[in-house]
Design an enzyme around this catalytic site. Structure first.
Site, PDB file in Angstrom:
ATOM      1  N   ASP A   9       0.888  -1.154   0.000  1.00  0.00           N
ATOM      2  CA  ASP A   9       0.000   0.000   0.000  1.00  0.00           C
ATOM      3  C   ASP A   9       0.939   1.220   0.000  1.00  0.00           C
ATOM      4  OD1 ASP A   9      -2.376   1.595   0.561  1.00  0.00           O
ATOM      5  OD2 ASP A   9      -1.520   1.802   2.564  1.00  0.00           O
ATOM      6  N   ASP A  11       0.085   5.039   0.866  1.00  0.00           N
ATOM      7  CA  ASP A  11      -0.047   6.001   1.962  1.00  0.00           C
ATOM      8  C   ASP A  11      -0.171   5.284   3.308  1.00  0.00           C
ATOM      9  OD1 ASP A  11      -0.252   8.513   3.095  1.00  0.00           O
ATOM     10  OD2 ASP A  11      -2.432   8.446   3.078  1.00  0.00           O
TER      11      ASP A  11
END
Ligand code: B16
Ligand code: MG
Length: 211
Positions: A9, A11
């Protein structure tokens, strides 16, 4: 090695723009007279922009048209992008960069699975736009996490079976998306507060021993 690919992922894992998402939503909510705090902001982790807006609008008494909602989402995104403008490679910690480099040198494939439509912009600002073997982002995504689509697409781009991928996530919905994609997962940050992922990680360097 236990896995053929790692899907990160963006952020909350590779870099941290969650504070900018908060500031941008807060500014928009204040203008609209809607209560918004860090606890509500935590529910926006990993969730698409329009779904985030629906969460922000839960406390809005006015019924808004689709056009009005699009305009508010654009307003938030402009504020957010303005806050991103000074981001640079210095926004990636040494621990994350050293771990990514060591994994890349080991030959394992590395991908990005992010709900953000700004993922490529952020990656270019932090100097990692060419680093990953595949980038699956929020552009063209029909379903946001916890739907597995973003991770399934990344595995397809990497030409790897989903069961050979390990996902690294900071959002609970992201860990749920990994599970729905039949991928093992490592929870960091907020997601590590619950026992839903295959593994939990406090320090990024622990990843080298996990794969
Ligand atoms: P954008 P990730 C997510 O990124 C953020 O966690 C979430 O807060 C945000 O609403 C979403 O991207 C959409 O972002 O407005 O830039 O398209 O954690 O999946 O990398
Ligand atoms: Mg995240």
């Amino acid at each position: 090695m236990k896995y053929k690919a790692i899907i990160f992922d963006l952020d909350g894992v590779i870099c941290h723009t969650d504070k900018y998402h908060y500031l941008a939503w807060k500014q928009v909510a204040d203008r609209l007279g809607i209560y918004f705090d860090e606890e509500i902001n935590n529910r926006l982790r990993g969730v698409s922009r329009m779904e985030s807006l629906e969460i922000v609008l839960e406390r809005c008494e006015k019924i808004l048209s689709h056009e009005e909602k699009l305009s508010i989402a654009d307003e938030k995104n402009e504020i957010y992008k303005n806050l991103l403008k000074d981001m640079s490679p210095a926004d990636v910690s040494k621990e994350v960069m050293d771990t990514l480099t060591s994994l890349k040198n080991s030959g394992i494939l590395l991908g990005i699975g992010s709900s953000s439509k700004n993922a490529k912009l952020i990656l270019s600002k932090i100097g990692l736009q060419e680093f990953f073997d595949a980038i699956s982002d929020g552009i063209g995504l029909a379903h946001s996490k916890p739907n597995p689509e973003v991770f399934v697409k990344c595995a397809q781009m990497l030409n790897i079976d989903p069961t050979d991928c390990l996902v690294i996530e900071d959002a609970i919905v992201g860990v749920q998306a990994a599970k729905a994609a039949k991928m093992d997962s490592v929870a960091v940050g907020d997601a590590a507060k619950q026992d839903i992922a295959t593994y939990k990680m406090e320090c990024f360097t622990e990843l080298i021993a996990l794969v």
